[in-house]
Write a protein that holds these residues in place. Structure first.
Motif, PDB file in Angstrom:
ATOM      1  N   CYS A 179       0.738  -1.194  -0.040  1.00  0.00           N
ATOM      2  CA  CYS A 179       0.085   0.001  -0.180  1.00  0.00           C
ATOM      3  C   CYS A 179       0.928   1.217   0.003  1.00  0.00           C
ATOM      4  CB  CYS A 179      -0.868   0.078   1.389  1.00  0.00           C
ATOM      5  SG  CYS A 179      -2.246  -1.200   1.019  1.00  0.00           S
ATOM      6  N   LEU A 180       1.778   1.320   0.852  1.00  0.00           N
ATOM      7  CA  LEU A 180       2.684   2.524   0.875  1.00  0.00           C
ATOM      8  C   LEU A 180       3.498   2.563  -0.485  1.00  0.00           C
ATOM      9  CD1 LEU A 180       4.345   2.327   4.402  1.00  0.00           C
ATOM     10  CD2 LEU A 180       2.875   3.952   3.399  1.00  0.00           C
ATOM     11  N   LEU A 181       3.965   1.403  -1.014  1.00  0.00           N
ATOM     12  CA  LEU A 181       4.683   1.626  -2.457  1.00  0.00           C
ATOM     13  C   LEU A 181       3.704   2.163  -3.458  1.00  0.00           C
ATOM     14  CD1 LEU A 181       7.422   0.918  -3.939  1.00  0.00           C
ATOM     15  CD2 LEU A 181       6.356  -1.308  -4.597  1.00  0.00           C
ATOM     16  N   ILE A 182       2.285   1.644  -3.436  1.00  0.00           N
ATOM     17  CA  ILE A 182       1.440   2.003  -4.253  1.00  0.00           C
ATOM     18  C   ILE A 182       1.175   3.629  -4.160  1.00  0.00           C
ATOM     19  CG2 ILE A 182      -0.727   2.024  -5.321  1.00  0.00           C
ATOM     20  CD1 ILE A 182      -0.661  -0.920  -4.620  1.00  0.00           C
ATOM     21  N   PHE A 183       1.059   4.214  -2.889  1.00  0.00           N
ATOM     22  CA  PHE A 183       0.690   5.425  -2.961  1.00  0.00           C
ATOM     23  C   PHE A 183       2.018   6.354  -3.166  1.00  0.00           C
ATOM     24  CE2 PHE A 183       0.962   9.248   0.004  1.00  0.00           C
ATOM     25  CZ  PHE A 183      -0.295   9.948  -0.739  1.00  0.00           C
ATOM     26  N   PHE A 184       3.088   6.082  -2.726  1.00  0.00           N
ATOM     27  CA  PHE A 184       4.242   6.903  -2.579  1.00  0.00           C
ATOM     28  C   PHE A 184       4.876   6.886  -4.071  1.00  0.00           C
ATOM     29  CE2 PHE A 184       4.450   6.799   1.690  1.00  0.00           C
ATOM     30  CZ  PHE A 184       4.341   8.194   2.121  1.00  0.00           C
ATOM     31  N   THR A 185       4.862   5.791  -4.852  1.00  0.00           N
ATOM     32  CA  THR A 185       5.211   5.735  -6.288  1.00  0.00           C
ATOM     33  C   THR A 185       4.281   6.600  -7.158  1.00  0.00           C
ATOM     34  OG1 THR A 185       6.158   3.496  -5.781  1.00  0.00           O
ATOM     35  CG2 THR A 185       5.654   4.233  -8.157  1.00  0.00           C
ATOM     36  N   GLY A 186       3.099   6.734  -6.992  1.00  0.00           N
ATOM     37  CA  GLY A 186       2.024   7.284  -7.636  1.00  0.00           C
ATOM     38  C   GLY A 186       2.232   8.735  -7.539  1.00  0.00           C
ATOM     39  N   VAL A 187       2.483   9.129  -6.133  1.00  0.00           N
ATOM     40  CA  VAL A 187       2.802  10.499  -5.779  1.00  0.00           C
ATOM     41  C   VAL A 187       4.229  10.911  -6.691  1.00  0.00           C
ATOM     42  CG1 VAL A 187       3.430  12.261  -4.069  1.00  0.00           C
ATOM     43  CG2 VAL A 187       1.405  10.502  -3.766  1.00  0.00           C
ATOM     44  N   TYR A 188       5.093  10.225  -6.439  1.00  0.00           N
ATOM     45  CA  TYR A 188       6.244  10.370  -6.979  1.00  0.00           C
ATOM     46  C   TYR A 188       6.338  10.514  -8.578  1.00  0.00           C
ATOM     47  CZ  TYR A 188      11.025   9.390  -9.029  1.00  0.00           C
ATOM     48  OH  TYR A 188      12.162   9.485  -9.715  1.00  0.00           O
ATOM     49  N   LEU A 189       5.589   9.593  -9.129  1.00  0.00           N
ATOM     50  CA  LEU A 189       5.347  10.040 -10.516  1.00  0.00           C
ATOM     51  C   LEU A 189       4.591  11.367 -10.914  1.00  0.00           C
ATOM     52  CD1 LEU A 189       4.717   6.505 -11.594  1.00  0.00           C
ATOM     53  CD2 LEU A 189       6.708   7.649 -12.152  1.00  0.00           C
ATOM     54  N   ALA A 190       3.723  11.638 -10.345  1.00  0.00           N
ATOM     55  CA  ALA A 190       2.897  12.672 -10.298  1.00  0.00           C
ATOM     56  C   ALA A 190       3.748  13.940 -10.408  1.00  0.00           C
ATOM     57  CB  ALA A 190       1.686  12.890  -9.657  1.00  0.00           C
ATOM     58  N   VAL A 191       4.534  14.102  -9.209  1.00  0.00           N
ATOM     59  CA  VAL A 191       5.234  15.085  -8.922  1.00  0.00           C
ATOM     60  C   VAL A 191       6.338  15.252  -9.872  1.00  0.00           C
ATOM     61  CG1 VAL A 191       7.052  16.299  -7.312  1.00  0.00           C
ATOM     62  CG2 VAL A 191       5.115  15.485  -6.453  1.00  0.00           C
ATOM     63  N   THR A 192       6.955  14.505 -10.457  1.00  0.00           N
ATOM     64  CA  THR A 192       7.908  14.437 -11.612  1.00  0.00           C
ATOM     65  C   THR A 192       7.020  14.735 -13.034  1.00  0.00           C
ATOM     66  OG1 THR A 192       7.963  12.079 -11.843  1.00  0.00           O
ATOM     67  CG2 THR A 192       9.414  13.032 -10.493  1.00  0.00           C
ATOM     68  N   GLY A 193       5.747  14.713 -12.905  1.00  0.00           N
ATOM     69  CA  GLY A 193       5.052  14.881 -14.051  1.00  0.00           C
ATOM     70  C   GLY A 193       5.226  13.918 -15.232  1.00  0.00           C
ATOM     71  N   PHE A 194       5.283  12.460 -14.590  1.00  0.00           N
ATOM     72  CA  PHE A 194       5.376  11.323 -15.564  1.00  0.00           C
ATOM     73  C   PHE A 194       6.493  11.528 -16.443  1.00  0.00           C
ATOM     74  CE2 PHE A 194       0.941  11.570 -13.618  1.00  0.00           C
ATOM     75  CZ  PHE A 194       0.992  10.192 -13.164  1.00  0.00           C
ATOM     76  N   THR A 195       7.509  12.162 -16.292  1.00  0.00           N
ATOM     77  CA  THR A 195       8.732  12.239 -17.450  1.00  0.00           C
ATOM     78  C   THR A 195       9.877  11.606 -16.725  1.00  0.00           C
ATOM     79  OG1 THR A 195       9.256  14.461 -16.084  1.00  0.00           O
ATOM     80  CG2 THR A 195       7.568  14.274 -18.121  1.00  0.00           C
ATOM     81  N   ALA A 196       9.716  11.016 -15.460  1.00  0.00           N
ATOM     82  CA  ALA A 196      10.982  10.326 -14.796  1.00  0.00           C
ATOM     83  C   ALA A 196      11.240   8.823 -15.835  1.00  0.00           C
ATOM     84  CB  ALA A 196      10.545   9.830 -13.454  1.00  0.00           C
ATOM     85  N   GLN A 197      12.393   8.964 -16.200  1.00  0.00           N
ATOM     86  CA  GLN A 197      12.962   7.998 -16.987  1.00  0.00           C
ATOM     87  C   GLN A 197      14.191   7.369 -16.753  1.00  0.00           C
ATOM     88  OE1 GLN A 197      13.279   9.616 -21.000  1.00  0.00           O
ATOM     89  NE2 GLN A 197      11.161   9.985 -21.159  1.00  0.00           N
ATOM     90  N   ASP A 198      14.376   6.196 -17.231  1.00  0.00           N
ATOM     91  CA  ASP A 198      15.902   5.605 -17.008  1.00  0.00           C
ATOM     92  C   ASP A 198      16.368   5.424 -15.543  1.00  0.00           C
ATOM     93  OD1 ASP A 198      15.642   5.120 -19.822  1.00  0.00           O
ATOM     94  OD2 ASP A 198      16.965   7.093 -20.073  1.00  0.00           O
ATOM     95  N   ILE A 199      17.343   5.657 -15.424  1.00  0.00           N
ATOM     96  CA  ILE A 199      17.933   5.700 -14.029  1.00  0.00           C
ATOM     97  C   ILE A 199      17.215   6.630 -13.073  1.00  0.00           C
ATOM     98  CG2 ILE A 199      19.996   7.391 -14.269  1.00  0.00           C
ATOM     99  CD1 ILE A 199      20.545   3.955 -12.852  1.00  0.00           C
ATOM    100  N   GLY A 200      16.677   7.454 -13.211  1.00  0.00           N
ATOM    101  CA  GLY A 200      16.259   8.277 -12.141  1.00  0.00           C
ATOM    102  C   GLY A 200      14.682   7.528 -11.741  1.00  0.00           C
ATOM    103  N   LEU A 201      14.019   6.981 -12.577  1.00  0.00           N
ATOM    104  CA  LEU A 201      12.727   6.266 -12.261  1.00  0.00           C
ATOM    105  C   LEU A 201      13.250   5.035 -11.280  1.00  0.00           C
ATOM    106  CD1 LEU A 201       9.855   5.772 -12.741  1.00  0.00           C
ATOM    107  CD2 LEU A 201      10.419   4.351 -14.662  1.00  0.00           C
ATOM    108  N   TYR A 202      14.363   4.457 -11.750  1.00  0.00           N
ATOM    109  CA  TYR A 202      14.449   2.957 -10.937  1.00  0.00           C
ATOM    110  C   TYR A 202      15.054   3.659  -9.740  1.00  0.00           C
ATOM    111  CZ  TYR A 202      14.274   1.077 -15.683  1.00  0.00           C
ATOM    112  OH  TYR A 202      13.932   0.899 -16.979  1.00  0.00           O
TER     113      TYR A 202
END
Length: 89
Positions: free
Chosen positions: A10-33
């Motif tokens: 549950c924490l992984l789902i929530f914080f990953t979604g927030v992380y992707l939203a904050v980065t504007g869904f543009t996190a790619q490659d090594i930054g995403l991982y």
């Protein structure tokens, strides 16, 4: 399912979604991982410490409540993504 695993998911789902939203869904490659790895590491450490304090680390959770918690986590994540997107414009 163990309560520890459910809390981690549950924490992984929530914080990953927030992380992707904050980065504007543009996190790619090594930054995403790296971001997802750090989120998982912190959620694991936090949930393990939280449950160890209360002595519920090995507690089992019913399948219905597991599914309900994961669906709720996804819905709350979508709500936060929508809120972040509406404030960004």
């Amino acid at each position: 399912m163990k309560l520890l695993t459910l809390t981690e998911y549950c924490l992984l789902i929530f914080f990953t979604g927030v992380y992707l939203a904050v980065t504007g869904f543009t996190a790619q490659d090594i930054g995403l991982y790296i971001g997802i790895a750090l989120i998982y590491t912190f959620s694991h450490i936090f949930s393990k410490r939280l449950l160890q304090k209360r002595g519920k680390e090995q507690q089992q959770v019913n399948l219905f409540f597991s599914v309900l918690a994961i669906v709720g986590s996804v819905l709350i994540t979508v709500f936060f993504i929508a809120a972040i997107a509406s404030f960004a414009k």
